[in-house]
Design a protein around this motif. Structure first.
Motif, PDB file in Angstrom:
ATOM      1  N   SER A 125       2.554  44.997 -10.752  1.00  0.00           N
ATOM      2  CA  SER A 125       2.731  45.317  -9.336  1.00  0.00           C
ATOM      3  C   SER A 125       3.647  44.290  -8.677  1.00  0.00           C
ATOM      4  O   SER A 125       3.831  43.182  -9.194  1.00  0.00           O
ATOM      5  CB  SER A 125       1.377  45.365  -8.629  1.00  0.00           C
ATOM      6  N   PRO A 126       4.230  44.611  -7.503  1.00  0.00           N
ATOM      7  CA  PRO A 126       5.176  43.690  -6.845  1.00  0.00           C
ATOM      8  C   PRO A 126       4.527  42.347  -6.505  1.00  0.00           C
ATOM      9  O   PRO A 126       3.462  42.296  -5.893  1.00  0.00           O
ATOM     10  CB  PRO A 126       5.579  44.448  -5.573  1.00  0.00           C
ATOM     11  N   ARG A 169       3.635  41.365  -2.837  1.00  0.00           N
ATOM     12  CA  ARG A 169       2.463  41.967  -2.200  1.00  0.00           C
ATOM     13  C   ARG A 169       1.177  41.306  -2.689  1.00  0.00           C
ATOM     14  O   ARG A 169       0.086  41.798  -2.418  1.00  0.00           O
ATOM     15  CB  ARG A 169       2.412  43.461  -2.527  1.00  0.00           C
ATOM     16  N   TYR A 170       1.328  40.168  -3.370  1.00  0.00           N
ATOM     17  CA  TYR A 170       0.156  39.534  -3.973  1.00  0.00           C
ATOM     18  C   TYR A 170      -0.887  39.130  -2.936  1.00  0.00           C
ATOM     19  O   TYR A 170      -2.088  39.391  -3.097  1.00  0.00           O
ATOM     20  CB  TYR A 170       0.577  38.315  -4.793  1.00  0.00           C
ATOM     21  N   ASP A 212      -2.443  42.512  -1.525  1.00  0.00           N
ATOM     22  CA  ASP A 212      -3.058  43.482  -2.431  1.00  0.00           C
ATOM     23  C   ASP A 212      -3.634  42.875  -3.701  1.00  0.00           C
ATOM     24  O   ASP A 212      -4.414  43.537  -4.398  1.00  0.00           O
ATOM     25  CB  ASP A 212      -2.010  44.534  -2.854  1.00  0.00           C
ATOM     26  N   LEU A 268      -2.631  41.197  -7.598  1.00  0.00           N
ATOM     27  CA  LEU A 268      -1.627  41.495  -8.618  1.00  0.00           C
ATOM     28  C   LEU A 268      -2.272  42.299  -9.738  1.00  0.00           C
ATOM     29  O   LEU A 268      -3.282  41.898 -10.303  1.00  0.00           O
ATOM     30  CB  LEU A 268      -1.032  40.211  -9.192  1.00  0.00           C
ATOM     31  N   LEU A 269      -1.644  43.417 -10.070  1.00  0.00           N
ATOM     32  CA  LEU A 269      -2.104  44.267 -11.165  1.00  0.00           C
ATOM     33  C   LEU A 269      -1.111  44.168 -12.319  1.00  0.00           C
ATOM     34  O   LEU A 269       0.091  44.318 -12.124  1.00  0.00           O
ATOM     35  CB  LEU A 269      -2.215  45.725 -10.708  1.00  0.00           C
ATOM     36  N   SER A 274       2.371  54.138 -15.683  1.00  0.00           N
ATOM     37  CA  SER A 274       2.978  54.612 -14.434  1.00  0.00           C
ATOM     38  C   SER A 274       1.925  55.134 -13.460  1.00  0.00           C
ATOM     39  O   SER A 274       1.968  54.837 -12.257  1.00  0.00           O
ATOM     40  CB  SER A 274       4.007  55.699 -14.747  1.00  0.00           C
ATOM     41  N   THR A 302      -0.387  52.085 -12.143  1.00  0.00           N
ATOM     42  CA  THR A 302       0.306  51.262 -11.139  1.00  0.00           C
ATOM     43  C   THR A 302       0.620  52.081  -9.890  1.00  0.00           C
ATOM     44  O   THR A 302       0.724  51.520  -8.795  1.00  0.00           O
ATOM     45  CB  THR A 302       1.605  50.673 -11.721  1.00  0.00           C
ATOM     46  N   PHE A 336      -2.157  51.981  -7.286  1.00  0.00           N
ATOM     47  CA  PHE A 336      -2.428  50.630  -6.766  1.00  0.00           C
ATOM     48  C   PHE A 336      -1.624  50.389  -5.499  1.00  0.00           C
ATOM     49  O   PHE A 336      -0.470  50.807  -5.419  1.00  0.00           O
ATOM     50  CB  PHE A 336      -2.076  49.586  -7.828  1.00  0.00           C
ATOM     51  N   PRO A 337      -2.171  49.740  -4.461  1.00  0.00           N
ATOM     52  CA  PRO A 337      -3.503  49.128  -4.406  1.00  0.00           C
ATOM     53  C   PRO A 337      -4.596  50.146  -4.094  1.00  0.00           C
ATOM     54  O   PRO A 337      -4.329  51.184  -3.498  1.00  0.00           O
ATOM     55  CB  PRO A 337      -3.352  48.112  -3.262  1.00  0.00           C
ATOM     56  N   LEU A 357      -6.595  42.699 -12.793  1.00  0.00           N
ATOM     57  CA  LEU A 357      -6.318  42.603 -11.358  1.00  0.00           C
ATOM     58  C   LEU A 357      -6.727  41.222 -10.900  1.00  0.00           C
ATOM     59  O   LEU A 357      -7.869  40.798 -11.105  1.00  0.00           O
ATOM     60  CB  LEU A 357      -7.094  43.669 -10.584  1.00  0.00           C
TER      61      LEU A 357
END
Length: 305
Positions: free
Chosen positions: A85-86, A89-90, A93, A95-96, A118, A121, A124-125, A159
């Motif tokens: 994940s971006p 955005r940690y 949200d 991190l995934l 795909s 992710t 998420f979130p 996560l």
């Protein structure tokens, strides 16, 4: 004045060619030679007078460092997939990180792996009350209906929210933790061998036979079964500063020793991935599987700038 000049011009002692002025001059030169280093040292000290002290705060390390590795090995196709994940955005949200290893002996393993990454992710979130094991079961049932049990993928997902770690695993992909130089396996591989060992311990047959069975390495769980069991932590696992996590397909963990994995994880995430690939390529395994890894180091919360 004439008397002074006459005195300086007298012999140093009777019959000597040396004059008094010569000895005076020699004494002056010697005195200057002795004093010059002292004068020079004092001048240097003046030039090195301490200035106003400057305190420069070191730049804080990011709370998380992450890197990834992927190679095709000796296979014709890449059937591993991963997603992250971006990072920006940690704080909001978490991190995934997701890694799937498509089952090479089954139909469309790479496609199932990529679609699973795909889709996971993509949702998420999610809210804290999200039933992710339920989502995994539904995903597995959909793959089963499409491929009738002849297509599948493993899954390892983590996560991170602050210092809290959640994980979900299906199959034989691994999740390792390095803490204070010690390596821990966070998940249990869902392989038929484990079932055989349990049966052996119940007295069905000698334990040695559990490891010699030709089907021992087969997966007992994978996304693509009609009814799948997910290995996950019910309560959050709390990370400590400088903990390092490694998500990897069995193309990494079946090729390398635990010692090699531990030594690689002792480095920064990018250096860890570089070292893992170096060791995999150096092994020269003729049937080298696809290999994929995600390395992540949690540095802890630093002061915000």
């Amino acid at each position: 004045m004439e008397n002074v000049r006459s005195w300086f011009n007298q012999p140093l002692f009777q019959g000597s060619v040396l004059r008094i002025w010569m000895m005076v001059a020699a004494g002056a030169v010697l005195l200057l030679a002795l004093l010059f280093p002292l004068i020079l040292r004092k001048k240097k000290r003046r030039n090195k007078m301490p200035e106003e002290p400057i305190t420069e705060q070191p730049k804080p390390l990011p709370e998380l460092e992450i890197a990834n590795l992927q190679g095709i090995g000796s296979r014709e196709q890449q059937q591993d997939a991963f997603g992250i994940s971006p990072m920006d955005r940690y704080e909001e949200d978490g991190l995934l990180a997701v890694l799937c290893d498509g089952m090479g002996g089954m139909t469309e393993g790479g496609r199932i792996a990529a679609e699973t990454v795909s889709q996971l992710t993509g949702i998420f979130p999610w809210r804290d009350d999200c039933d992710l094991p339920g989502w995994i079961s539904q995903r597995s049932a959909r793959v089963y209906r499409q491929f009738l049990g002849h297509g599948g993928t493993t899954l390892v997902a983590v996560l991170l929210k602050g210092d809290r770690l959640f994980f979900w695993c299906v199959g034989d992909s691994d999740l390792f933790l390095l803490r204070d130089g010690k390596l821990y396996g966070m998940n249990i591989r869902q392989e038929y061998q484990n079932e055989l060992v349990l049966r052996a311990l119940e007295g069905a047959f000698p334990v040695e036979e559990a490891f010699l069975d030709p089907q021992a390495g087969a997966l007992s769980e994978y996304i693509g079964k009609e009814d799948v069991t997910c290995d996950y932590n019910r309560i959050p696992f709390f990370l400590q500063p400088e903990d390092t996590l490694l998500l990897c397909s069995d193309g990494v963990s079946d090729t390398l020793t635990l010692k090699q994995i531990r030594e690689a994880m002792a480095r920064s995430p990018q250096a860890c991935c570089d070292k893992l690939e170096e060791e995999i390529l150096s092994s020269g395994k003729p049937s080298q599987d696809n290999y994929t890894a995600i390395a992540l180091t949690y540095h802890g919360k630093g002061e915000k700038t």
